[in-house]
Every structure is written in structure tokens, then in C-alpha cells.
Design an enzyme around this catalytic site. Structure first.
Site, PDB file in Angstrom:
ATOM      1  N   HIS B  29       0.851  -1.203   0.000  1.00  0.00           N
ATOM      2  CA  HIS B  29       0.000   0.000   0.000  1.00  0.00           C
ATOM      3  C   HIS B  29       0.874   1.236   0.000  1.00  0.00           C
ATOM      4  O   HIS B  29       2.093   1.158   0.184  1.00  0.00           O
ATOM      5  CB  HIS B  29      -0.984  -0.019   1.175  1.00  0.00           C
ATOM      6  CG  HIS B  29      -0.357   0.098   2.535  1.00  0.00           C
ATOM      7  ND1 HIS B  29       0.564  -0.807   3.025  1.00  0.00           N
ATOM      8  CD2 HIS B  29      -0.525   1.020   3.521  1.00  0.00           C
ATOM      9  CE1 HIS B  29       0.922  -0.453   4.243  1.00  0.00           C
ATOM     10  NE2 HIS B  29       0.294   0.657   4.563  1.00  0.00           N
ATOM     11  N   HIS B  31       1.324   3.900   1.958  1.00  0.00           N
ATOM     12  CA  HIS B  31       1.831   4.678   3.076  1.00  0.00           C
ATOM     13  C   HIS B  31       3.358   4.665   2.976  1.00  0.00           C
ATOM     14  O   HIS B  31       3.966   3.658   2.606  1.00  0.00           O
ATOM     15  CB  HIS B  31       1.353   4.109   4.421  1.00  0.00           C
ATOM     16  CG  HIS B  31      -0.053   4.533   4.764  1.00  0.00           C
ATOM     17  ND1 HIS B  31      -0.897   3.777   5.544  1.00  0.00           N
ATOM     18  CD2 HIS B  31      -0.752   5.654   4.428  1.00  0.00           C
ATOM     19  CE1 HIS B  31      -2.062   4.424   5.682  1.00  0.00           C
ATOM     20  NE2 HIS B  31      -1.995   5.543   5.003  1.00  0.00           N
ATOM     21  N   ASP B  33       5.998   4.416   4.747  1.00  0.00           N
ATOM     22  CA  ASP B  33       6.920   3.439   5.322  1.00  0.00           C
ATOM     23  C   ASP B  33       6.917   2.125   4.532  1.00  0.00           C
ATOM     24  O   ASP B  33       7.708   1.225   4.828  1.00  0.00           O
ATOM     25  CB  ASP B  33       6.611   3.185   6.801  1.00  0.00           C
ATOM     26  CG  ASP B  33       5.145   2.867   7.063  1.00  0.00           C
ATOM     27  OD1 ASP B  33       4.284   3.311   6.274  1.00  0.00           O
ATOM     28  OD2 ASP B  33       4.857   2.178   8.052  1.00  0.00           O
TER      29      ASP B  33
END
Lengths: 272, 272
Positions: B29, B31, B33
């Protein structure tokens, strides 16, 4: 902060620098080694609860990239970013605050690229406390700090600033020239700077490679430093082909003596 | 490679892993990080002269972000990227090669997010060299490796594979569930996996926080592991609030014994 490569956050941590204290970020160009750490840094500032607005300066495209990444991570930052898109072709003042003015330095790289000239504003005269009358009004102290004499009602000198103050500390200037070919047109802009960072990707023996990739050699960086009559020269952005960096420093010093390798973590301090 | 946070390149270097050997990258995904190290890794592969095509799997938006960054850095990669956009809502096979099949695992996170299930294909029977006749034709060896007997012209068994081979090694499966709320709908997908990585951002005492941020607690991760009857459980993605990680491991072990903290750099090896 000037440029923000990948893992900048790790470096901040290593050198005990606080991300939340950063108020202005200047990005010279959109090659990855100069900006890929920015998105992560902005996210961390957000996650750490930053509210303080951030000023961001960079070339066309930077805000578009950030906005797209925020969109897909469904993030609305809890602090404001004021983005100033830099015209990388012209020399102009892009930032001013009570201490510093920042000017662009148009560079000659493969993509639009700007260096930055940081000029401290003139500083205040320094009060000599031992000489100062007790309980002097603040307005009079301010006048002295501005290098003005304080006059009495008759327009005569009551306090001569030469007695109550020492001259201001020197205001320094620092020129940062990230990725660029040898480019003499920057010389008038950076003339007399106290410190110049100039990329020095190659040795002179690889001058063709430097020119083809829009980079400079150590000798070229030093030539710019000499012609611009700067105080000292910091060298960086070395090609990975060079295992030892001394030859780059030596080559630069053969042209401009006060040249230094900008080693990671090393501090170079400007002082009177 | 599965997910690629900032500074992944530094980690590859630290653990002596070669970026150029990576053929497939799976991003769960968008995000930061989980993907902010990707652009730098792709650039480095390019600068190191990679020609080998790369397969990239990730949610909608990933290729748009990469394409935009390549555009502003004026870079045309000298290797091909085949991008497969993942439907994060459905469980399906997205990758197959001679060794492995990879399936998506729809997760329940704040933004579209998919885990990945890696299933080794059945392996070949292992030739027992000592028993093998000399100068046996390759086609017959292949047949034995496939678990077939070799027949003579009369259709009689010439070579019984049970004598000339040992059964194949076990085929392993590994389920990677990055960021997700407690979500029982993944259980049938990961049922019986040899190893499960499941995020475990919080302790159960912060269950509300876990639920609000679409993350899991250690107990929840362990409950999934137990219900899916996996072989072992790796825990990761811990909130920075926890200075010590033992309590997370202990909490998980109270539900599912074979649970381990996925410490940075630690190898977990699947074997018969």
C-alpha cells in the site's frame, strides 16, 4: 535545510538535529539524491504532531509530486506548507526573514537546477553592559543597537553609541551550488561569499565525463572559488568511482588553497 | 522484495543483498513506510546499468507516482518495468514463475492495502545418484524427477521412480499481512501457511487505538495465526511508543506459542 536526499531522517537523528525545528527547506533540483527524503520527512513531521507552518522552495514539479503522494496515502498534513516555485533561470531573492536573505543561483545541469545564496542581514551593534547607565529606557537601548546616538531634548548627543556599543558581528554569506557544470555566470552572484559549497563530482582527468553529465571537476570547482574570491570552498557530490577523496581535495587546493572535503557529519563554522 | 520503505538501499547494503538480483517487487500500500524507498532503488538499479526487466506489483497510484518522478528527473530507465496494478479487494493470483505463485490477500486498512501469499509450487522428486544407471538419457531423468516411472518399449516399468528418487522437498508458503485491522476474512486464504507475518502495531491495552488507526494488536495477530493454523508467526510494525518489544511477543505467545519478533536483520528459515 538545503536538499533532502533519501534517509535524511536517519542523518538528522545521527547528528541529534530536530526535524521540528526546521522552518524552511530549499530543494535545488529533482534528481533523487536531492529530494527523495523529503516526503518521508514531511510525513514524520506530521506524525509527530507538527503544527508550525513550513516554507518549501523548489523547482516546478516538487509540489505536484508531494501532492500526488499525499493523495494516495490519503493524508492531510496537520501543518501548512507554503510552496514557492523557483525560477531556476534567474537570480532573485526568494526568502527573507529577520536574520537571512536567500537568493537563487541559476546552475547549468541536465534538468532545471538552482543553487542558493544565504546572506545574513546586518547584525545589531553589541551593547557594552559595563558602560550602560542603569535603567535606561528600552527605546534608547534599541537606538544604540541600531548604531544610533541617543540625543537629549536639545538635540545634543546624550549617549554616543561608539562608547556604549561595539560594532556588530560580521554578517556571513554561504553559497550552495549543488549539481552544475563549470559555469562562470555564477561568479558575480557568489562573489566574496565567506563559504562556497560547490559540487566536485570528478577529477580533472574525467573532465569529458563531467561535461557530458553536467557535473564539475575539483579543479573547476576551485577555479570558480578563486575567481569569485570566496573565503573557503567545500567540495562534495563525489562519483562513487573514487575510493579515496584526497586526490580531489589536492586537485582543488592546487588552484584554491582553502578547499575542504565536505565529510559527512563534519561541521564547518563561520566566525570572525 | 516485499515493500520498500525509505533507506531500503542502505539495509540491502548492510545485509549484503544485491539489488540487481531482485526480479519482482510487491508493494502492499501507499503509506510512506512501505514504498518511499522504491524510487531511489529503481534509480540506483538504473545507474548501476541494469538491463534485466523488473516486475512491479502494487496498488493504483504507484506507477503514477513513479512516472511523475521519472518525468521531472528527465530519466528513461534502461530496463523495463512491467507494472501490475493490484485489485486490493479480491483474492487472486497475480504472479507465477517456475518456482512460486503469489496471491493477493485483501486487508482492511485506512487506504487500499493488500497482503501477499507466496506459495512454492510442488518441487521435483530428488534423484538418488547412487542408484542411477550410467549415461541415462536426460528425458528419462526428467521423467523420474517428475515422479513418473520410465517404461520400456513393451510398456513395462524399466525404472521405478520410487527406487531412483526421493520424494520432493516440501513446498512452503509464506503469508505477508502488512497493515491491517483484525480481519477474519483473511483466515481461509492463509489457512495452513508455514509462516505468517502479521502486523502487530499495538498491545491489547491499546486496542481502541489499534481499531481507530486500522492496525492490530499482538493478541489479534496471534488469534489470526491460531485460527489459520499457521506454522509460525512473525510480528512487526510496532508503534514507537513501545521501547521494549518482549511484552508484544509475550502477549502473542499467550494465544499462539510459535510467535517471534521480526527483528531487523534476523533470518527466519523455513525447512523440512
Amino acid at each position: 535545510m538545503v536538499d533532502c536526499g533519501e534517509a535524511t531522517q536517519l542523518q538528522l537523528k545521527r547528528y541529534h538535529l530536530k526535524a521540528q525545528k526546521i522552518k524552511n527547506i530549499f530543494i535545488s533540483h529533482l534528481h533523487g539524491d536531492h529530494y527523495l527524503g523529503l516526503m518521508g520527512l514531511l510525513s514524520t513531521m506530521h506524525l509527530m504532531g507538527r503544527k508550525t507552518p513550513l516554507k518549501l522552495y523548489g523547482p516546478k514539479g516538487l509540489m505536484e509530486i508531494i501532492t500526488l503522494q499525499l493523495k494516495y496515502s490519503d493524508t492531510v498534513l496537520n501543518y501548512d506548507i507554503t510552496f514557492t516555485e523557483i525560477d531556476t533561470e534567474t537570480h532573485q531573492c526568494i526568502h527573507e526573514d529577520p536574520q537571512v536573505e536567500v537568493y537563487t543561483i541559476p546552475l547549468d545541469h541536465r534538468i532545471p537546477c538552482s543553487g542558493f545564496l544565504f546572506k545574513e542581514k546586518p547584525k545589531k551593534f553589541r551593547i557594552v553592559k559595563d558602560n550602560l547607565p542603569e535603567n535606561l529606557e528600552i527605546s534608547k537601548i534599541q537606538a544604540l543597537k541600531n548604531g544610533q546616538d541617543v540625543l537629549n531634548e536639545n538635540g545634543e548627543i546624550e549617549l554616543d553609541h561608539r562608547f556604549y556599543t561595539k560594532p556588530p558581528r560580521k554578517s556571513f554569506s554561504y553559497a550552495y551550488c549543488s549539481d552544475t557544470k563549470y559555469n562562470e555566470s555564477i561568479i558575480p552572484i557568489i562573489q566574496g561569499s565567506d563559504m562556497l559549497y560547490h559540487e566536485s563530482t570528478f577529477l580533472d582527468e574525467h573532465m569529458d565525463r563531467a561535461s557530458n553529465t553536467y557535473h564539475s571537476t575539483a579543479r573547476e570547482a576551485a577555479t570558480i572559488a578563486k575567481k569569485a574570491n570566496v573565503g573557503q570552498l567545500l567540495l562534495g557530490h563525489f562519483s562513487v568511482r573514487y575510493k579515496a577523496l584526497e586526490p580531489l581535495q589536492e586537485e582543488a587546493r592546487s588552484v584554491f588553497e582553502n578547499a575542504h572535503i565536505a565529510e559527512e557529519g563534519k561541521e564547518f563554522i563561520l566566525h570572525d
